[in-house]
Motif scaffolding. Structure first.
Motif, PDB file in Angstrom:
ATOM      1  N   LEU A  40       0.832  -1.206   0.000  1.00  0.00           N
ATOM      2  CA  LEU A  40       0.000   0.000   0.000  1.00  0.00           C
ATOM      3  C   LEU A  40       0.869   1.261   0.000  1.00  0.00           C
ATOM      4  N   CYS A  41       1.855   1.321   0.855  1.00  0.00           N
ATOM      5  CA  CYS A  41       2.711   2.509   0.956  1.00  0.00           C
ATOM      6  C   CYS A  41       3.434   2.787  -0.355  1.00  0.00           C
ATOM      7  N   ARG A  42       3.872   1.732  -1.028  1.00  0.00           N
ATOM      8  CA  ARG A  42       4.588   1.910  -2.298  1.00  0.00           C
ATOM      9  C   ARG A  42       3.709   2.504  -3.392  1.00  0.00           C
ATOM     10  N   LYS A  43       2.397   2.389  -3.258  1.00  0.00           N
ATOM     11  CA  LYS A  43       1.488   2.993  -4.231  1.00  0.00           C
ATOM     12  C   LYS A  43       1.412   4.507  -4.076  1.00  0.00           C
ATOM     13  N   TYR A  44       1.719   5.011  -2.893  1.00  0.00           N
ATOM     14  CA  TYR A  44       1.521   6.425  -2.610  1.00  0.00           C
ATOM     15  C   TYR A  44       2.826   7.206  -2.389  1.00  0.00           C
ATOM     16  N   LEU A  45       3.869   6.538  -1.896  1.00  0.00           N
ATOM     17  CA  LEU A  45       5.099   7.226  -1.512  1.00  0.00           C
ATOM     18  C   LEU A  45       6.330   6.455  -1.988  1.00  0.00           C
ATOM     19  N   ASN A  46       7.491   7.053  -1.814  1.00  0.00           N
ATOM     20  CA  ASN A  46       8.760   6.440  -2.200  1.00  0.00           C
ATOM     21  C   ASN A  46       9.377   5.726  -1.009  1.00  0.00           C
ATOM     22  N   TRP A  47       9.747   4.471  -1.206  1.00  0.00           N
ATOM     23  CA  TRP A  47      10.389   3.688  -0.155  1.00  0.00           C
ATOM     24  C   TRP A  47      11.815   4.183   0.018  1.00  0.00           C
ATOM     25  N   ILE A  48      12.229   4.464   1.265  1.00  0.00           N
ATOM     26  CA  ILE A  48      13.601   4.899   1.492  1.00  0.00           C
ATOM     27  C   ILE A  48      14.363   3.982   2.439  1.00  0.00           C
ATOM     28  N   GLN A  49      13.666   3.257   3.272  1.00  0.00           N
ATOM     29  CA  GLN A  49      14.303   2.320   4.190  1.00  0.00           C
ATOM     30  C   GLN A  49      13.219   1.427   4.785  1.00  0.00           C
ATOM     31  N   ASN A  50      13.602   0.330   5.428  1.00  0.00           N
ATOM     32  CA  ASN A  50      12.600  -0.569   6.006  1.00  0.00           C
ATOM     33  C   ASN A  50      11.560   0.218   6.802  1.00  0.00           C
ATOM     34  N   SER A  51      10.321   0.077   6.420  1.00  0.00           N
ATOM     35  CA  SER A  51       9.178   0.703   7.100  1.00  0.00           C
ATOM     36  C   SER A  51       9.197   2.227   7.074  1.00  0.00           C
TER      37      SER A  51
END
Length: 87
Positions: free
Chosen positions: A20-31
């Motif tokens: 879900l988070c990857r659909k809205y924001l950029n992953w930068i580190q675990n969680s």
């Protein structure tokens, strides 16, 4: 607005929250995620996140700023998920 999102989600639900988070924001580190998001999209995200979360055990922390330029970000060591703008 620019947000940094940090979550602590139970093991059985963490994969769904990551997706879900990857659909809205950029992953930068675990969680940990960051990025520009509108108020409407943030409300949409939070509604979906509530369906995944166990509110008695899980948490999401949001740090909000009007723009990324007001945030002084320093990375020490390896940048896990560099944010790139590919079109």
């Amino acid at each position: 607005m620019y947000v940094i999102l940090v979550y602590d989600i139970g093991e059985m639900r963490v994969a769904r929250m990551l997706k879900l988070c990857r659909k809205y924001l950029n992953w930068i580190q675990n969680s940990v995620f960051e990025g520009e998001i509108t108020e409407v999209k943030l409300k949409e995200f939070m509604g979906k996140a509530h369906t995944i979360m166990d509110l008695d055990n899980d948490s999401i922390i949001l740090f909000k700023s009007r723009e990324q330029r007001w945030l002084d970000k320093q990375i020490i060591g390896v940048e896990r998920g560099p944010v790139t703008n590919f079109l």
